[in-house]
Design an enzyme around this catalytic site. Structure first.
Site, PDB file in Angstrom:
ATOM      1  CG  HIS A  70      -7.385   0.909  -2.727  1.00  0.00           C
ATOM      2  ND1 HIS A  70      -7.610   0.626  -1.387  1.00  0.00           N
ATOM      3  CD2 HIS A  70      -6.204   0.322  -3.035  1.00  0.00           C
ATOM      4  CE1 HIS A  70      -6.597  -0.092  -0.924  1.00  0.00           C
ATOM      5  NE2 HIS A  70      -5.733  -0.304  -1.903  1.00  0.00           N
TER       6      HIS A  70
ATOM      7  CB  CYS B   4      -0.865   0.118  -5.230  1.00  0.00           C
ATOM      8  SG  CYS B   4      -1.182   1.832  -5.433  1.00  0.00           S
TER       9      CYS B   4
ATOM     10  CB  SER C  64      -3.643   2.443  -0.208  1.00  0.00           C
ATOM     11  OG  SER C  64      -2.954   1.962  -1.323  1.00  0.00           O
TER      12      SER C  64
ATOM     13  CG  ASP D 169      -3.667   0.473  -9.287  1.00  0.00           C
ATOM     14  OD1 ASP D 169      -4.795   0.011  -9.574  1.00  0.00           O
ATOM     15  OD2 ASP D 169      -3.279   0.617  -8.117  1.00  0.00           O
ATOM     16  CG  ASN D 170      -3.679  -3.234  -8.793  1.00  0.00           C
ATOM     17  OD1 ASN D 170      -2.862  -2.530  -8.203  1.00  0.00           O
ATOM     18  ND2 ASN D 170      -4.916  -3.396  -8.318  1.00  0.00           N
TER      19      ASN D 170
ATOM     20  NE  ARG E 273      -1.193   3.529  -7.753  1.00  0.00           N
ATOM     21  CZ  ARG E 273      -2.315   4.243  -7.893  1.00  0.00           C
ATOM     22  NH1 ARG E 273      -2.260   5.550  -7.966  1.00  0.00           N
ATOM     23  NH2 ARG E 273      -3.487   3.647  -7.941  1.00  0.00           N
TER      24      ARG E 273
ATOM     25  CE  LYS F 198      -4.773  -4.421  -4.178  1.00  0.00           C
ATOM     26  NZ  LYS F 198      -5.290  -3.204  -3.544  1.00  0.00           N
TER      27      LYS F 198
END
Lengths: 466, 466
Positions: free
Chosen positions: A233, A76, A158, A285-286, A80, A306
């Site tokens: 997430h 993450c 997160s 993001d992933n 970003r 991830k």
């Protein structure tokens, strides 16, 4: 000409002038929608069998769908940081080998010396809003409104951080049967905590409402909306309207709510007459967090997810939409990265890319407008500060491979002769061709040498204690 | 009224009557395009990153794309027998535990007692043509023109049979660097061998030309075109125009030529004004042949491929197109099988489903027309004569699991408590839930009991020597 006519004429002229300078065709609006841990195979238009994403599918049908689009990291914070600075995390301290992301007890964040996409666009007269998960530092100096955004509403890190160990069951149970009260994540408005714990069941809807309001309020001037959803997430939450919405279960409900959100943004742009002057980009993001069973997504035919540098960790859906500018219904096989959004947006806005540092982003507008090939030929796959793999055109060389999480993550292999895959022919990285193509390895080794020579890695922000 | 006027009027009336009865709205045309070993993840609209399939993508955008569509077997002969008889291969002898498909030294084939889709439609006044790979017996009595087709052009069995051991390199080399002269497969026109060895580089184009000619010649009456491409079964060949056509390499070239073929068929139907009265369906006989490296396709996020009863072996792309009848742009999660095409086509043609035997196919026209749910709730996964797994709604129970080919195929596991997967939540069959849902296993066990009680399996056609 009497005085009244003259005044009226001036008023009309000045309105037109204002309108041209504020919202001229040379300054398009930008909306970047950034999902969290969404995998390559999680959308209908990327082949998911049971998650329905009609709005994203329509966005793709009316725009351009990339099949080789990359985030700059498999986790993450660095991902970003790269999106918003156009630079590999290794160049700005936003990665580490000890802590892979920022935590509530971290004291670091995005360095003041970095020029964020929001800062550049603000400089060019854009209204800038961030609605969603930040994760580039939760201390005031690191928050969005001190890094180029006029306004912010969202969570600072997160949604599984700030876990309340008294309230939550031990181990994975809290994730697999999540309740809001297990976590104490705050919602921040600009610089103030306005809610704690965040009501995550309404969070996707609220980010969306903030984004829609911002667009409506700022429609007379160019704007940049950054909408980094804090889901899918884990822990997963969705609104009442999306309970049992998806055949895919809870994970599908969450994605289908994000799809609804995308639909709201596109509808607002169309209703407000802004669609033809707004570039919208959707990505993540992933890759998917595979260790959480059905709570994690899928990278489709790509390997792993991830946290690792196999394709599933960093290759993402990428959908661009701009009616009249981006030709409809295109599937692009061109190579591109989140970092390219930085350079492309600033260039299209008439701004200047910082020239006192290396910027990794490239201007992909020729691809978007159907006018040419991507300038990008290379992807660097970092894990923390370690260069694990390099893609050059269709070839990917793995210097090291390592599992994503848990026990797997401790299994690291060093490949004296790097593994070599042709990603065009073999997207699932099944057939190592390193013995057959030493000339490709030599070419990649040259790129790595130059890359390393130019690299100046500052101290990690992720290791600074609170 | 003078005689001339009367005669003219009668002529006009009779033309209209002819036209109505021959090509009335009650008797739509059918085109079934059947690829060979094409995987769930091999098309653009099913998420393939480097194979471009603009015609199939358009067919899906203008029609209905199924995400849970199944062939009736994971290998060729039984799968084709099921498509054309609407019955599980176990019911008509078209499967075996000793030989999985028919070979050039086989003496068996499709039993005369079976009522093929072509025979039923012929009975209803349809012109019927088969252009491609047959694989239901190469002796005259088994060939298409003795089983309901007015005409046939194609190869009688797989394109890797009749290997010439003097001409071809030993082992896998012949497959991985294929040349036409390594095989002696014939092309049969109706009942005569007209070419040997088949020029496989032009074969996809020639099947297509035959199908297009047949449509043009028979446009005044209802017709059924069965277009079972002999590719992308290995060895791979494609026409000159498709050499280096695809970023995916040779395999992609082959798929992109098949995509071109689909485009030619759709274009012909539109040019001839037949589109609104023609139902076109595209699917494949079984999953990708994974043991041949980059020469094999991909099942995307599904597990394994051709030859086994994991999802990758039997779940297939399924695209239905019928402008004005099938609503455009639909993604259907409904359960369906190739056997349902049999029942649906005969029903729409006004024909009768044989009632002196069990027919497994169900009428899925309510799904196609957007009017209702699928009547299908169950899929039986056979390997030879062995029931390996059963899907009921979203649940799949594995009684046995076994690898697809080679050494893996000898590894068979018997699951005393069947493995249980929720395919809606877990399409990749990763999370066994048999301990959590004994009630689902009990329900499936009941279905199996009834299924077995009703089953009469005749002797295998596949074991009859020449």
């Amino acid at each position: 000409m009497n005085r009244f006519v003259l005044v009226s004429l001036c008023a009309i002229l000045s309105m037109q002038l204002t309108s041209v300078s504020a919202q001229g065709p040379d300054q398009p609006n930008f909306v970047i929608i950034f999902a969290d841990d969404l995998g390559y195979g999680d959308l209908g238009c990327y082949g998911n069998p049971t998650i329905r994403t009609p709005n994203l599918d329509r966005m793709a049908a009316e725009g351009m769908r990339f099949t080789q689009f990359y985030s700059a990291s498999s986790v993450c914070t660095p991902s970003r940081a790269a999106l918003l600075t156009g630079r590999l995390p290794i160049r700005n301290g936003m990665c580490s080998d000890k802590r892979r992301v920022l935590f509530p007890n971290s004291g670091g964040g995005i360095p003041a010396s970095e020029v964020t996409l929001a800062e550049s666009l603000q400089e060019e007269g854009y209204a800038t809003g961030c609605f969603g998960k930040w994760h580039l530092g939760h201390l005031p100096q690191f928050l969005p409104t001190n890094n180029g955004f006029d306004t912010y509403f969202g969570i600072p890190y997160s949604n599984d951080m700030d876990r309340l160990n008294d309230a939550a069951p031990k181990g994975r149970g809290a994730f697999l049967e999540p309740k809001i009260e297990y976590w104490n994540v705050p919602i921040i408005q600009d610089l103030e905590v306005v809610e704690r714990p965040a009501d995550q069941t309404t969070i996707t809807r609220r980010y969306t409402e903030h984004a829609v309001d911002f667009i409506k309020k700022n429609k007379e001037q160019p704007f940049f909306v950054y909408l980094p959803h804090s889901l899918p997430h884990i822990p997963l939450f969705r609104g009442k309207e999306f309970e049992n919405h998806s055949a895919r279960g809870l994970y599908g409900d969450v994605i289908e709510e994000i799809d609804w959100s995308v639909g709201q943004v596109l509808k607002t742009l169309q209703d407000e007459g802004l669609a033809e002057n707004t570039c919208v980009f959707f990505t993540s993001d992933n890759g998917p967090w595979l260790i959480f069973n059905e709570h994690g997504g899928t990278a489709g035919l790509l390997k792993d997810g991830k946290g690792c540098t196999w394709e599933g960790g960093m290759r993402e859906p990428g959908i661009a939409w701009w009616p009249g500018k981006i030709p409809a219904g295109q599937v692009s096989l061109e190579l591109a990265s989140t970092m390219d959004l930085y350079t492309t947006c600033i260039t299209l806005a008439g701004g200047k890319i910082p020239d006192d540092r290396i910027v990794d982003g490239l201007d992909i507008s020729p691809v978007l407008f159907g006018e040419g090939k991507s300038p990008r030929e290379t992807i660097y796959y970092y894990r923390g500060t370690e260069l694990m793999a390099v893609r050059h055109r269709e070839w990917k060389a793995h210097y090291y491979t390592q599992g994503a999480y848990g026990a797997d993550a401790r299994k690291r292999e060093n490949h004296d002769v790097p593994l070599l895959y042709n990603l065009h022919h073999d997207p699932s990285e099944r057939f190592n061709l390193n013995k057959k193509h030493p000339e490709v390895l030599a070419k990649i080794e040259k790129l790595v040498k130059t890359h390393r020579e130019q690299l100046k890695a500052p101290a990690s922000q992720l290791e600074i204690p609170l």
